[in-house]
Design an enzyme around this catalytic site. Structure first.
Site: not given
Ligand code: GLY
Ligand code: MN
Ligand code: MN
Length: 446
Positions: A361, A368, A415
């Site tokens: 995203h 977001h 991530e």
């Molecule tokens: N912490 C929200 C996401 O990783 O999208």
């Molecule tokens: Mn996240």
């Molecule tokens: Mn995220």
């Protein structure tokens, strides 16, 4: 001695906010007016309120963090195109809740052309809107819709008196969001800082982790670092999921004990100057991956590394996601959790039992962040230099009879935050390890 403190990056200057307002007005007809309300305080319980968080669009165009403000843009107005309404100065209230900028402070400190206090709002607003036919407000904000209704009612009354003004209503959000999607160097410096604070916080949680602690102890380590380094706190609710809690995508209770032999997934990021960091790491509670944990982890890691490597101008989030789906599906077949051919298992969506979210995203003032993901229904948007996105594949293996015991209830996500550059990309969150050997080394040699 103080623990090491990170140098703070430069704040965005009033000139930059003025350039953004000018750029937005440059996209509007001469008879337009824009209204963008700031955020208000929200009650938490009785007399206490949630910490104030400014509306991101209002902040992007003003840099002002007071509640109950309103930005009015009036292209071509000789006495000043950018006007703000702000809280009334009130010595008694200010003794309780702190100094207010007042109209003078808005102009002096933030470089707006003109400002009024809210007591004058109704009278001044209708005067400012006289002769403006096209009204632009954010359609995604209930307060601005209420304001648009009020302006509409005023225009109807004006029409009866023969002084009609506003007749057309438009959504201003897409224009602002297209600007916010491409970050300037100054914004990227702030985002790099939010990402580095977030990375340090994750390292701190890895070092602190031990069986017998609760998930909330790791949350405390993370959030301590966010605030210690000058961030306002978490950019979103911190997720610390031990064992199978990692399979709950938005697990925020963080109340369970951490057990030896289990993994813990942390998804947490600092907010700095309203910009968000957003990092996920998954690591063994006691510092060493079991062979089964390592097997699954490395499938997610390879998918994540391949996805990051694919980021460059012209690539699409859709293409990057398809690459991740391919890598994860191949991994699931290798583990024996799916059978047959990769393309078949993608085509029949059976991989979705284990990977049900998307890979990326946009990231920015909102976690977001705003901006269209498609140019039209059939065309994913090509990446451009200055866009910032997350890359966050995961595998979530249910605690179910048909899953081999060694894998049951395992949730793994990795991530990172990545800026698209002219030559490819820059990873903002490399300050926290993700290779198995590096995580184990950090956790053992604390
Ligand atoms: N912490 C929200 C996401 O990783 O999208
Ligand atoms: Mn996240
Ligand atoms: Mn995220």
């Amino acid at each position: 001695m103080l623990p090491d403190l990170m140098p703070r990056p430069a704040a965005i200057t009033p000139d930059t906010y003025a350039q953004r307002r000018a750029a937005l007005m440059g996209k509007l007809p001469a008879n337009a007016a824009v209204l963008i309300p700031g955020a208000s305080l929200a009650t938490r319980s009785r007399d206490s309120e949630y910490p104030f968080r400014q509306n991101s669009d209002f902040y992007y165009l003003t840099g002002i963090v007071e509640p109950d403000a309103l930005l009015v843009l009036l292209p071509g107005r000789a006495q000043g195109q950018s006007v703000v309404f702000c809280q009334d100065r009130d010595p008694t209230l200010e003794a309780w809740t702190g100094r207010r900028l007042g109209a003078e402070g808005v102009v002096r400190e933030h470089g707006l052309d003109e400002a009024f206090e809210n007591a004058e709002r109704d009278d001044q607003l209708s005067a400012l809107l006289a002769g403006r036919e096209q009204l632009y407000v954010p359609f995604d904000d209930p307060e601005s819709l209420a304001l648009a209704e009020q302006v509409y009612a005023g225009a109807q009354a004006g029409r009866r008196r023969g002084t009609a003004s506003v007749s057309g209503f438009h959504d201003v959000s897409p224009l602002i969001h297209a600007m916010r999607l491409i970050k300037t160097d100054a914004e990227i410096a702030l985002m790099r800082h939010a990402a580095e604070i977030s990375a340090r916080a994750h390292c701190r949680a890895m070092r602190a982790s031990a069986p017998g602690l609760g998930e909330y102890h790791l949350q405390a380590e993370l959030e301590h670092e966010f605030v210690w380094q000058g961030g306002s706190g978490p950019a979103y609710s911190t997720i610390v999921g031990g064992g199978s809690n990692a399979c709950v995508l938005h697990y925020v209770e963080n109340s369970a004990p951490l057990h030896s032999g289990e993994l813990v997934l942390i998804d947490a990021g600092a907010e700095f100057d309203l910009y968000a960091g957003d990092i996920t790491r998954t690591f063994p509670v006691s510092g060493t991956f079991s062979p089964a944990q390592r097997q699954v982890y490395e499938i997610v890691l390879i998918a994540q590394e391949n996805a990051v490597a694919a980021i460059k101008p012209g690539a699409t989030l859709n293409g990057i996601h398809q690459g991740v789906v391919h890598d994860l599906t191949a991994g699931l077949i290798a583990l024996g959790l799916l059978s047959g051919e990769v393309e078949e298992r993608i085509a029949d969506n059976s991989y979705r039992r284990f990977y049900l979210h998307s890979t990326s995203h946009w990231l920015g003032l909102d976690v977001h962040d705003v901006g269209d993901y498609r140019l039209d229904a059939d065309t994913p948007r090509p990446l451009e230099a200055g866009m910032v996105l997350t890359v966050e594949p995961g595998l979530y293996l249910p605690d179910a009879e048909d899953i081999p015991e060694a894998y049951r209830g395992m949730g793994i996500r990795i991530e990172d935050d990545v800026v698209v550059t002219a030559g490819g990309h820059e990873v903002l969150t490399s300050g926290v390890p993700k290779q198995v050997a590096d995580i184990e080394a950090l956790m053992v040699n604390k």
